[in-house]
Design a protein around this motif. Structure first.
Motif, PDB file in Angstrom:
ATOM      1  N   ASP A   1       3.700   0.103   3.960  1.00 31.49           N
ATOM      2  CA  ASP A   1       4.207  -0.973   4.788  1.00 31.49           C
ATOM      3  C   ASP A   1       5.388  -1.668   4.141  1.00 31.49           C
ATOM      4  OD1 ASP A   1       2.243  -0.518   6.693  1.00 31.49           O
ATOM      5  OD2 ASP A   1       0.803  -1.782   5.651  1.00 31.49           O
TER       6      ASP A   1
ATOM      7  N   SER B   1      -2.300   5.788  -3.378  1.00 36.29           N
ATOM      8  CA  SER B   1      -1.322   6.347  -2.446  1.00 36.29           C
ATOM      9  C   SER B   1      -1.968   7.360  -1.508  1.00 36.29           C
ATOM     10  CB  SER B   1      -0.182   6.995  -3.224  1.00 36.29           C
ATOM     11  OG  SER B   1       0.441   6.057  -4.078  1.00 36.29           O
TER      12      SER B   1
ATOM     13  N   ASP C   1       0.818  -1.211   0.000  1.00 33.76           N
ATOM     14  CA  ASP C   1       0.000   0.000   0.000  1.00 33.76           C
ATOM     15  C   ASP C   1       0.853   1.261   0.000  1.00 33.76           C
ATOM     16  OD1 ASP C   1       1.066   0.027   2.495  1.00 33.76           O
ATOM     17  OD2 ASP C   1      -0.832  -0.062   3.586  1.00 33.76           O
TER      18      ASP C   1
ATOM     19  N   SER D   1      -3.737   5.453   1.148  1.00 33.14           N
ATOM     20  CA  SER D   1      -2.908   4.748   2.128  1.00 33.14           C
ATOM     21  C   SER D   1      -2.138   5.700   3.047  1.00 33.14           C
ATOM     22  CB  SER D   1      -1.911   3.831   1.411  1.00 33.14           C
ATOM     23  OG  SER D   1      -0.957   4.592   0.699  1.00 33.14           O
ATOM     24  N   ASN D   2      -2.022   6.964   2.674  1.00 31.75           N
ATOM     25  CA  ASN D   2      -1.277   7.914   3.493  1.00 31.75           C
ATOM     26  C   ASN D   2      -2.084   9.200   3.632  1.00 31.75           C
ATOM     27  OD1 ASN D   2       0.493   9.731   4.669  1.00 31.75           O
ATOM     28  ND2 ASN D   2       2.264   9.113   3.443  1.00 31.75           N
TER      29      ASN D   2
END
Length: 520
Positions: A15, A507, A12, A510-511
């Motif tokens: 990680d 992205s 992702d 995920s962040n």
């Protein structure tokens, strides 16, 4: 080379975790002889490989191997989106939107580049975590020579990490920021263009004295020339990145590189053959080997792709070919108009019975083709595979430095002189004409417009064109249009926001620290 890939995955973009609970622990691995050499090879390997299970395998979840190979997606984003080349098979996910300048945040090629770049950062960070003085002491590594070698590896890992952040800056204008001092798996804060610029500059300046001297490191490994090249590129484009003129700093780095022992290869085309790693102008090439590093990377794509649908000329390049996958846009072909280019060895354009115009992208018989790259060595020996080539991707070479110096001189950079710039440009032209001065230019012909065109003639298909067009204000807007720019066969103006690519949707999800670029 396998270890770093086996120990890491990137599902992702955040990680970095063990992929297989049965694999050896880090301590067990690093207890082996030569473990650190293998581990740094894994960091380098991410530039060439997409996984450990073959060319169709990707260690980045949710992204196809072909659209996550570092050099390939970099080449797509820097060249396929410009006036130099077009891809015939627009059913390949992401290519149609990219080469017609109509991409969005869901484009898989853009996601592949973002993910692969950040995976490179993660690999470098992990190597640095595993090679601290404390770790080495705890593992009983005390031999002075071994410690010195590992310190070299650490500096190279930092340089490779800086390269990836430079690509993130150039393509996206921002990136999540993590170093070896951050906890694994924690979302990094967003660094903007100014922050990335300052980090890359400070990091490379810091490690530069401790890198191997130019042309003294093992084949495929970086040295001081690499660090200076990234700095030169950073400074050359500083006005685009941070709105600050740094051309004098670029000229300074170019002068240092030129004085470091690199020389032009006597034969231009030897820079693009199966043994091009031996070129005396190679500053840094991404390694490719038809047996050891089988992947669908940039040189495999270009050499197979340049084989013509009509010509069937794969034997000319030592490959089977993909039946006309790549063709030239008219505006690039016209860069070689004029009698002065009739014997220019850089002009490998094949016209034959072809129409220069491409009215139908799917018609592989339209548009001229190229013969620049080859899977045959300078001595005539074909690569070991007719699909996966032995030809390294020329990321940085001396000819580019000559042209950067000349551009800086024309832009008024202190320390760069126009007479010296003219000498460098004419050295390239004489090389292109087998030593003849027939193609040489005068001081009055040395202009910025000339440099932009000459960069395309000298460096086409080498991953620079988008960046060059942006720096010269010819990419967005309508001052310069090319075939299929903006999804029009004749080319139309495109919006300014396309100077940066969007942050991939996955992205952003995920962040939470990341924000989207304007216009997307």
């Amino acid at each position: 080379m396998c270890f770093a890939f086996l120990m890491q995955s990137c599902e992702d973009d955040l990680d970095v975790v063990p992929r297989d609970p049965n694999q050896a622990s880090a301590d067990e691995f690093y207890a082996q002889d030569g473990a650190y050499a293998q581990a740094i090879a894994g960091v380098y390997g991410n530039l060439s490989l997409t996984g450990t299970l073959g060319p169709d395998n990707s260690n980045i979840g949710g992204v196809d191997a072909g659209t996550s190979q570092y050099g390939r997606v970099l080449w797509y984003m820097q060249n396929l989106s410009t006036d130099e080349v077009i891809w015939s098979y627009e059913n390949d996910p992401g290519t149609r939107e990219l080469q017609r300048n109509i991409w969005n945040a869901s484009n898989p090629i853009i996601r592949g580049m973002f993910s692969r770049g950040m995976f490179q950062v993660a690999l470098a960070n992990e190597f640095l975590r595993q090679s601290t003085p404390e770790k080495l002491s705890a593992r009983g590594i005390t031999n002075a020579q071994t410690l010195a070698e590992i310190e070299d590896y650490r500096n190279e890992a930092r340089a490779l990490r800086a390269l990836s952040y430079y690509h993130m800056l150039d393509l996206f204008g921002k990136a999540p920021f993590n170093t070896e001092n951050d906890v694994v798996g924690v979302a990094g804060p967003q660094y903007n263009a100014q922050q990335l610029f300052e980090y890359i500059e400070e990091e490379l300046v810091s490690i530069l004295p401790n890198l191997k001297a130019p042309r003294t490191n093992a084949s495929g490994r970086l040295d001081q020339g690499f660090a200076r090249m990234v700095l030169a590129k950073l400074y050359l484009n500083a006005e685009v990145y941070i709105g600050t003129n740094r051309y004098a700093n670029c000229a300074e780095q170019c002068t240092a590189i030129i004085g470091s022992g690199y020389t032009l290869a006597p034969n231009y085309l030897n820079n693009f053959k199966a043994d091009n790693h031996t070129s005396p102008e190679a500053i840094f090439f991404i390694q490719s080997d038809g047996l050891v590093t089988q992947n669908y990377g940039p040189t495999t794509v270009m050499i197979n792709g340049q084989v013509g649908s009509i010509e069937g000329n794969g034997n000319q390049f030592g490959v089977g070919g993909w039946g006309g996958a790549l063709r030239l846009r008219k505006q690039f072909v016209q860069k070689f108009d004029g009698n002065q280019f009739n014997n220019d060895v850089r002009n490998t354009i094949i016209s034959g019975v072809r129409d220069i115009d491409i009215s139908d992208v799917a018609n592989r018989d339209q548009g001229y083709i190229l013969a620049k790259y080859s899977n045959i060595s300078s001595t005539g020996v074909a690569g070991i595979s007719t699909t996966f080539v032995d030809t390294d991707f020329p990321m940085f070479r001396l000819a580019d430095v000559y042209l950067m110096y000349a551009e800086c001189a024309l832009r008024g950079a202190g320390g760069a002189t126009l007479p010296q710039a003219l000498t460098y440009v004419n050295a390239l032209r004489e090389r292109a004409n087998n030593g003849s001065q027939i193609g040489n230019i005068t001081s009055g012909q040395l202009t910025l417009n000339f440099i932009l065109d000459e960069r395309s003639r000298e460096l086409h298909w080498e991953g620079h064109r988008r960046q060059d067009l942006i720096r010269f204000n010819r990419y967005t807007g309508g001052a310069y249009n090319w075939s299929w720019k903006g999804n029009s066969s004749n080319g139309v103006s495109i919006s300014t926001n396309l100077r940066l690519y969007p942050i991939p949707q996955a992205s952003l999800a995920s962040n939470p620290n990341l924000t989207q670029n304007p216009g997307y």
